[in-house]
Design a protein around this motif. Structure first.
Motif, PDB file in Angstrom:
ATOM      1  N   GLU A  65      42.516  50.837  22.130  1.00 28.31           N
ATOM      2  CA  GLU A  65      41.331  49.964  22.103  1.00 28.31           C
ATOM      3  C   GLU A  65      40.678  49.961  20.722  1.00 28.31           C
ATOM      4  N   ARG A  66      40.843  51.061  19.996  1.00 25.20           N
ATOM      5  CA  ARG A  66      40.239  51.150  18.662  1.00 25.20           C
ATOM      6  C   ARG A  66      41.126  50.539  17.570  1.00 25.20           C
TER       7      ARG A  66
ATOM      8  N   LYS B 228      54.676  40.233  36.427  1.00 23.19           N
ATOM      9  CA  LYS B 228      55.294  41.467  36.948  1.00 23.19           C
ATOM     10  C   LYS B 228      55.549  42.499  35.845  1.00 23.19           C
ATOM     11  N   ILE B 229      54.611  42.583  34.915  1.00 24.97           N
ATOM     12  CA  ILE B 229      54.679  43.610  33.879  1.00 24.97           C
ATOM     13  C   ILE B 229      53.924  44.837  34.394  1.00 24.97           C
ATOM     14  N   PRO B 230      54.582  45.999  34.543  1.00 23.31           N
ATOM     15  CA  PRO B 230      53.937  47.191  35.099  1.00 23.31           C
ATOM     16  C   PRO B 230      52.669  47.566  34.331  1.00 23.31           C
ATOM     17  N   ALA B 231      51.702  48.082  35.061  1.00 22.58           N
ATOM     18  CA  ALA B 231      50.395  48.418  34.479  1.00 22.58           C
ATOM     19  C   ALA B 231      50.517  49.379  33.304  1.00 22.58           C
ATOM     20  N   ILE B 232      51.407  50.373  33.405  1.00 24.63           N
ATOM     21  CA  ILE B 232      51.502  51.377  32.337  1.00 24.63           C
ATOM     22  C   ILE B 232      52.143  50.810  31.072  1.00 24.63           C
ATOM     23  N   GLU B 233      52.761  49.629  31.175  1.00 23.56           N
ATOM     24  CA  GLU B 233      53.369  49.010  30.003  1.00 23.56           C
ATOM     25  C   GLU B 233      52.441  47.991  29.340  1.00 23.56           C
ATOM     26  N   ARG B 234      51.455  47.506  30.070  1.00 23.78           N
ATOM     27  CA  ARG B 234      50.595  46.439  29.534  1.00 23.78           C
ATOM     28  C   ARG B 234      49.805  46.885  28.323  1.00 23.78           C
ATOM     29  N   GLN B 235      49.388  48.152  28.306  1.00 22.82           N
ATOM     30  CA  GLN B 235      48.570  48.650  27.213  1.00 22.82           C
ATOM     31  C   GLN B 235      49.359  48.749  25.915  1.00 22.82           C
ATOM     32  N   LYS B 236      50.697  48.668  25.999  1.00 28.59           N
ATOM     33  CA  LYS B 236      51.534  48.868  24.813  1.00 28.59           C
ATOM     34  C   LYS B 236      52.018  47.558  24.206  1.00 28.59           C
ATOM     35  N   ILE B 237      51.614  46.419  24.780  1.00 28.33           N
ATOM     36  CA  ILE B 237      52.056  45.123  24.263  1.00 28.33           C
ATOM     37  C   ILE B 237      51.036  44.608  23.241  1.00 28.33           C
ATOM     38  N   PRO B 238      51.457  44.361  22.003  1.00 27.04           N
ATOM     39  CA  PRO B 238      50.506  43.855  21.003  1.00 27.04           C
ATOM     40  C   PRO B 238      50.129  42.403  21.267  1.00 27.04           C
ATOM     41  N   LEU B 239      48.905  42.079  20.876  1.00 26.67           N
ATOM     42  CA  LEU B 239      48.364  40.725  21.069  1.00 26.67           C
ATOM     43  C   LEU B 239      47.832  40.202  19.737  1.00 26.67           C
ATOM     44  N   ILE B 240      47.680  38.888  19.645  1.00 27.02           N
ATOM     45  CA  ILE B 240      46.891  38.278  18.567  1.00 27.02           C
ATOM     46  C   ILE B 240      45.691  37.622  19.248  1.00 27.02           C
ATOM     47  N   CYS B 241      44.489  38.000  18.846  1.00 35.52           N
ATOM     48  CA  CYS B 241      43.284  37.544  19.550  1.00 35.52           C
ATOM     49  C   CYS B 241      42.202  37.073  18.579  1.00 35.52           C
ATOM     50  N   LYS B 242      41.333  36.245  19.112  1.00 35.35           N
ATOM     51  CA  LYS B 242      40.062  35.905  18.465  1.00 35.35           C
ATOM     52  C   LYS B 242      38.988  36.201  19.489  1.00 35.35           C
ATOM     53  N   GLU B 243      38.189  37.247  19.215  1.00 36.14           N
ATOM     54  CA  GLU B 243      37.236  37.768  20.203  1.00 36.14           C
ATOM     55  C   GLU B 243      38.037  38.155  21.458  1.00 36.14           C
ATOM     56  N   ASN B 244      37.660  37.608  22.626  1.00 30.94           N
ATOM     57  CA  ASN B 244      38.399  37.918  23.867  1.00 30.94           C
ATOM     58  C   ASN B 244      39.405  36.840  24.236  1.00 30.94           C
ATOM     59  N   GLU B 245      39.637  35.902  23.311  1.00 32.34           N
ATOM     60  CA  GLU B 245      40.609  34.842  23.558  1.00 32.34           C
ATOM     61  C   GLU B 245      41.978  35.298  23.039  1.00 32.34           C
TER      62      GLU B 245
ATOM     63  N   ILE C 115      45.331  41.514  15.257  1.00 34.84           N
ATOM     64  CA  ILE C 115      46.384  42.096  16.091  1.00 34.84           C
ATOM     65  C   ILE C 115      45.800  43.343  16.751  1.00 34.84           C
ATOM     66  N   ARG C 116      45.878  43.386  18.043  1.00 38.75           N
ATOM     67  CA  ARG C 116      45.339  44.538  18.784  1.00 38.75           C
ATOM     68  C   ARG C 116      46.021  44.619  20.143  1.00 38.75           C
ATOM     69  N   PHE C 117      45.490  45.511  21.006  1.00 36.03           N
ATOM     70  CA  PHE C 117      46.006  45.648  22.364  1.00 36.03           C
ATOM     71  C   PHE C 117      44.948  45.166  23.366  1.00 36.03           C
ATOM     72  N   LYS C 118      45.321  45.099  24.624  1.00 38.64           N
ATOM     73  CA  LYS C 118      44.451  44.500  25.639  1.00 38.64           C
ATOM     74  C   LYS C 118      43.127  45.233  25.782  1.00 38.64           C
ATOM     75  N   ARG C 119      42.094  44.448  26.111  1.00 33.56           N
ATOM     76  CA  ARG C 119      40.775  44.995  26.376  1.00 33.56           C
ATOM     77  C   ARG C 119      40.194  44.311  27.609  1.00 33.56           C
ATOM     78  N   THR C 120      39.197  44.947  28.188  1.00 35.76           N
ATOM     79  CA  THR C 120      38.516  44.357  29.338  1.00 35.76           C
ATOM     80  C   THR C 120      37.872  43.034  28.928  1.00 35.76           C
ATOM     81  N   GLY C 121      38.048  42.004  29.730  1.00 34.53           N
ATOM     82  CA  GLY C 121      37.442  40.709  29.454  1.00 34.53           C
ATOM     83  C   GLY C 121      38.357  39.735  28.740  1.00 34.53           C
ATOM     84  N   ASP C 122      39.556  40.156  28.362  1.00 31.64           N
ATOM     85  CA  ASP C 122      40.492  39.259  27.687  1.00 31.64           C
ATOM     86  C   ASP C 122      40.922  38.120  28.613  1.00 31.64           C
ATOM     87  N   ALA C 123      41.025  36.921  28.037  1.00 31.47           N
ATOM     88  CA  ALA C 123      41.450  35.746  28.810  1.00 31.47           C
ATOM     89  C   ALA C 123      42.600  35.063  28.082  1.00 31.47           C
ATOM     90  N   PHE C 124      43.397  34.325  28.849  1.00 31.67           N
ATOM     91  CA  PHE C 124      44.587  33.705  28.275  1.00 31.67           C
ATOM     92  C   PHE C 124      44.817  32.327  28.886  1.00 31.67           C
TER      93      PHE C 124
END
Length: 468
Positions: free
Chosen positions: A337-338, A419-436, A392-401
């Motif tokens: 998250e950091r 169907k991506i397992p919960a324990i794997e979701r935190q390890k997928i990198p994202l590109i975000c603007k705020e929570n988008e 570039i970051r990882f998922k956070r509460t409130g993210d929308a897609f």
């Protein structure tokens, strides 16, 4: 056993002073120089038979001294151990012996421990396991070599060993308790096996042969079963940690797979449990409960001994240590998250995840190949100008897609639907603007950043998951 395979190694004989171990010590001494290994001995004085136990230790000490064999001598109070741990004296003695053997190995005094198990012990062990309802693994009996333990006499009979002792004029100690039918093992050796041999001549030899066949079959099935298992050393967000809990995954081909192919499924589960730290105390009932998980919904769980849990995750069953895994996940979540990086072209790393953003698809493909990725890994492409200014970051509460092609969802809901397992979701990198969320590496891009006729700059996105 071909002792030439142990050239340059240190072999330590577990010598009780009885006929079998004295013969083994004598035989290995005769082969030491020719086969090029180094010989020593270890003796554990159990304290069970009082002065006779001490006399056994003195006998072994003198035997080793006269033959110039280094001896490691240990003592243990097995009567007190049996009482404090509420186990049989026989079990306490075995526990003390193997604790001493492991100490010899751990301290680097020997490379292998040689025990004097023979064909009679093999037949006794197989019969004992069969009577207790053992699986094919248990029916396999004693292995000639297992990890750091070797049994050079395993295919010799007791009669052949006694003849060797007589031919070489060997003296040895006699443990009179071995001739009292007061334990299960003694009853099998003194009563059951002789009766079986009288009823079916060659019974002991047949049991030994059966064990060899069972071992070969069992090892083959385990090799097949391991193809259903993958192991992951936790979330690699914190690379400063030397140890991480292990998660192991067993693939489910379909809901009825476990029922139709239990021999492979059970072995896959046992392999996974051991990887997760559960090496004993599991039962057939636990394996049946795991089999039932295959027909249950995602999220269903089974509690196993020693804090290990098994959970159905879509097409897999994951095994993990509940308490440690939860703590590790919380630590990983805080770390990810950091962690952030501004969007830019090139290669970068974030919490162990390797990321490539390039204007050339061939470069993205080369990145995956170089870093050991699969040909089937998805390379995304999007409008680079629309990604500019993102992080570039990882998922956070409130993210929308906003899905490609339309349809807005929370990121959590979208990943669940994929169907991506919960324990794997935190390890997928994202590109975000705020929570988008603009892009989910390896999965999908947002409809808002797709390439159109007006696109002037295409960005190709690829990543390699954090290595365990």
């Amino acid at each position: 056993m071909d002792l030439r395979a142990y050239k340059g190694k240190r072999i330590c004989v577990a010598c009780s002073g009885g006929e079998d171990s004295v013969c083994l010590l004598h035989y290995l001494k005769s082969r030491e120089e020719k086969d090029g290994f180094f010989l020593s001995a270890v003796h554990v004085e159990h304290g069970i038979r009082g002065e006779e136990s001490k006399a056994d230790a003195a006998f072994v000490a003198e035997l080793c001294k006269s033959n110039e064999i280094p001896l490691y001598l240990y003592s243990a109070d097995c009567l007190s151990l049996a009482k404090s741990e509420k186990i049989s004296v026989e079990t306490a003695a075995r526990k003390a012996r193997y604790a001493a053997f492991e100490k010899v190995l751990r301290q680097g005094k020997a490379d292998y421990i040689a025990t004097a198990h023979h064909a009679g012990d093999e037949a006794e062990t197989v019969l004992f396991h069969l009577l207790r309802g053992a699986s094919l693994t248990g029916a396999g009996g004693i292995k000639e070599e297992r990890e750091k333990y070797i049994r050079p006499f395993l295919f010799y009979t007791k009669a052949e060993i006694s003849e060797y002792a007589k031919a070489n004029g060997l003296r040895f100690r006699v443990d009179k308790t071995n001739f009292i039918a007061d334990t299960t093992r003694n009853k099998l050796r003194l009563n059951a096996l002789p009766l079986l041999e009288e009823t079916v001549p060659g019974a002991s030899e047949n049991l030994t042969r059966f064990a060899q066949i069972a071992r070969a079959d069992d090892e083959y099935l385990y090799r097949l079963a391991k193809k259903l298992v993958r192991v992951e050393r936790g979330n690699a967000a914190d690379h400063k940690k030397a140890e991480r809990p292990t998660r192991a995954f067993v693939k489910i081909v379909n809901g009825k797979y476990a029922e139709r192919q239990k021999p492979l499924f059970f072995r896959a589960c046992i392999t996974a449990m051991k990887a997760a730290g559960l090496t004993q105390d599991y039962t057939y009932a636990h394996l049946c409960a795991l089999s039932e998980l295959c027909s249950k919904q995602t999220g269903a769980e089974v509690s196993l001994p020693h804090g290990v849990r098994a959970k159905r995750q879509y097409t897999e069953i994951v095994f993990f240590n509940a308490g440690t895994d939860k703590k590790e996940s919380e630590n990983d979540k805080k770390a990810t998250e950091r962690a952030t990086r501004p969007f830019c072209y090139g290669e970068t790393s974030l919490c162990g995840v390797k990321i490539c953003i390039t204007k050339n698809r061939a470069e993205a493909a080369e990145f995956l190949k170089r870093e050991g990725g699969s040909d089937r890994q998805k390379i995304l492409y999007a409008d680079g100008e629309k990604l500019s200014g993102g992080v570039i970051r990882f998922k956070r509460t409130g993210d929308a897609f906003e899905k490609f092609g339309g349809g807005r969802k929370s990121l959590k809901k979208y990943l669940t639907d994929k169907k991506i397992p919960a324990i794997e979701r935190q390890k997928i990198p994202l590109i975000c603007k705020e929570n988008e969320v603009l892009a989910i590496f390896g999965t999908e891009i947002s409809d808002g950043v797709k390439c159109t006729q007006s696109t002037r700059e295409t960005a190709y996105l690829a990543y390699i998951a954090a290595q365990p």
